[in-house]
Scaffold this active site. Structure first.
Site, PDB file in Angstrom:
ATOM      1  N   ARG A 236       0.853  -1.181   0.000  1.00 31.95           N
ATOM      2  CA  ARG A 236       0.000   0.000   0.000  1.00 31.95           C
ATOM      3  C   ARG A 236       0.887   1.228   0.000  1.00 31.95           C
ATOM      4  O   ARG A 236       1.997   1.222   0.547  1.00 31.95           O
ATOM      5  CB  ARG A 236      -0.925   0.024   1.226  1.00 31.95           C
ATOM      6  CG  ARG A 236      -2.104  -0.924   1.130  1.00 31.95           C
ATOM      7  CD  ARG A 236      -3.123  -0.446   0.080  1.00 31.95           C
ATOM      8  NE  ARG A 236      -4.333  -1.246   0.068  1.00 31.95           N
ATOM      9  CZ  ARG A 236      -4.549  -2.291  -0.717  1.00 31.95           C
ATOM     10  NH1 ARG A 236      -3.589  -2.662  -1.554  1.00 31.95           N
ATOM     11  NH2 ARG A 236      -5.685  -2.952  -0.674  1.00 31.95           N
ATOM     12  N   GLU A 265      -2.602   7.760  -4.171  1.00 37.53           N
ATOM     13  CA  GLU A 265      -3.172   7.115  -5.356  1.00 37.53           C
ATOM     14  C   GLU A 265      -4.593   7.617  -5.635  1.00 37.53           C
ATOM     15  O   GLU A 265      -5.386   7.758  -4.708  1.00 37.53           O
ATOM     16  CB  GLU A 265      -3.186   5.610  -5.070  1.00 37.53           C
ATOM     17  CG  GLU A 265      -3.416   4.714  -6.248  1.00 37.53           C
ATOM     18  CD  GLU A 265      -3.176   3.246  -5.883  1.00 37.53           C
ATOM     19  OE1 GLU A 265      -4.000   2.414  -6.266  1.00 37.53           O
ATOM     20  OE2 GLU A 265      -2.170   2.944  -5.203  1.00 37.53           O
ATOM     21  N   HIS A 283      -1.216  -0.039 -10.219  1.00 39.13           N
ATOM     22  CA  HIS A 283      -1.827  -0.939  -9.236  1.00 39.13           C
ATOM     23  C   HIS A 283      -2.359  -2.211  -9.916  1.00 39.13           C
ATOM     24  O   HIS A 283      -3.552  -2.527  -9.870  1.00 39.13           O
ATOM     25  CB  HIS A 283      -2.952  -0.235  -8.476  1.00 39.13           C
ATOM     26  CG  HIS A 283      -3.187  -0.827  -7.116  1.00 39.13           C
ATOM     27  ND1 HIS A 283      -3.422  -0.071  -6.005  1.00 39.13           N
ATOM     28  CD2 HIS A 283      -3.215  -2.125  -6.688  1.00 39.13           C
ATOM     29  CE1 HIS A 283      -3.605  -0.854  -4.948  1.00 39.13           C
ATOM     30  NE2 HIS A 283      -3.475  -2.106  -5.344  1.00 39.13           N
TER      31      HIS A 283
END
Length: 316
Positions: A236, A265, A283
């Site tokens: 993450r 993000e 991602h």
């Protein structure tokens, strides 16, 4: 049938399975829901199937709440205030296991692309700047026989360790907040992230995002790394101090980075996109048809179990 909101489109087999048991509303939009939309949905649906970016903060749990289950699509649930959900009488589930191998594969992709300068080479070729092979062109780093450092030795960390050790003959060192009795490969557990960083030729982050791991990978960790080392993040974004990473890259304190996730993000700093020694993916960790379908079916299994009065297969 219980009313279910699915916040973003999922593979067709998942939607079919969900519609067989629930009155499904599909939000056919690829962007995350706003806080106000989520708060309203909590009053209208018996369950919600959210995913990354659908920020269910404490403010979402207000008003006449109807929702009784958040069946998260994904193993990570840092976008959900789990304590606030449980205080409101709402159960939370996730989808571990299904994501392990695909995410570990992306770690290998980023390691190889960055160490072997593959992204840089493809950009050069596509731009028409390749003049042909020569012996010193785009010399990268050999990974076989080197040392990989893994931060977080859960399912994904262990899958990465297996690939690195058995596939590339790499030595494995790692940090984990709890003691790991069996890493699955010969490996040494070290006391701090900085100790791992100091020994690694490739440092890979596989930590869950929690308040305790926020910015765990920071300027001190990057300062401990070798100037020839590469950093990879498939976990993450907010476990990394992105400003500190950029500073380390600009200063040449580390050789490069391979990133699949970002602190803010989907915003990616221009400082990163401008660097040739950084591999950037959007991602893609679990982005295969098989894995995303398996994740969705696991979320549906949790929904069915809950409304059948059974224990959740994957409670948070």
């Amino acid at each position: 049938m219980p009313r279910l909101l699915i916040t973003r489109r999922l593979p067709d087999p998942v939607l079919k399975a969900a519609r067989a048991r629930f009155d499904v509303t599909l939000r056919d939009d690829t962007t995350p829901m706003s806080a106000d939309e989520l708060a309203e949905a909590m009053t209208q649906y018996d369950a919600i199937l959210p995913t990354l970016g659908d920020r269910l903060s404490e403010d979402a749990f207000r008003g006449e709440i109807r929702c009784r289950l958040l069946a998260n699509f994904g193993v990570g649930y840092n976008h959900i205030d789990v304590a606030a959900a449980k205080a409101a009488g709402i159960a939370v589930s996730n989808t571990p296991g299904a994501v392990t191998d695909a995410t570990a594969d992306i770690a290998m992709t980023l390691m190889l692309m960055t160490c072997r300068r593959a992204g840089e080479g493809e950009r050069m070729l596509r731009a028409g700047h390749w003049g042909g092979w020569h012996p010193t062109q785009l010399l990268g780093q050999h990974v076989s026989g080197k040392t990989v450092g893994i931060l977080g030795m859960g399912r994904i960390g262990k899958a990465i360790a297996r690939r690195c050790h058995f596939g590339f003959g790499m030595d494995v060192v790692f940090h984990n907040r709890s003691q790991v009795q069996d890493a699955g490969v010969p490996a040494r557990q070290l006391a701090t992230p900085a100790e791992v960083a100091g020994q690694a030729d490739v440092l890979i982050a596989a930590l869950p995002a929690t308040p305790e791991t926020w910015h765990m990978i920071n300027a001190d960790v990057f300062a401990a790394m070798k100037p020839t080392a590469v950093f990879v993040n498939i976990a993450r974004g907010d476990i990394v101090d992105e400003a500190a990473l950029i500073a380390a890259l600009k200063a040449g304190a580390i050789a490069g980075a391979g990133l699949d996730v970002y602190e803010f993000e989907p915003e990616v700093p221009e400082a990163l996109t401008a660097m040739e020694n950084v591999t950037l993916l959007p991602h893609l960790g679990t982005a295969t048809e098989e894995v995303r379908t398996a994740m969705g079916m696991m979320a549906v299994d949790n929904l069915v179990a809950f409304f059948d009065g059974r224990d959740l297969p994957n409670p948070v």
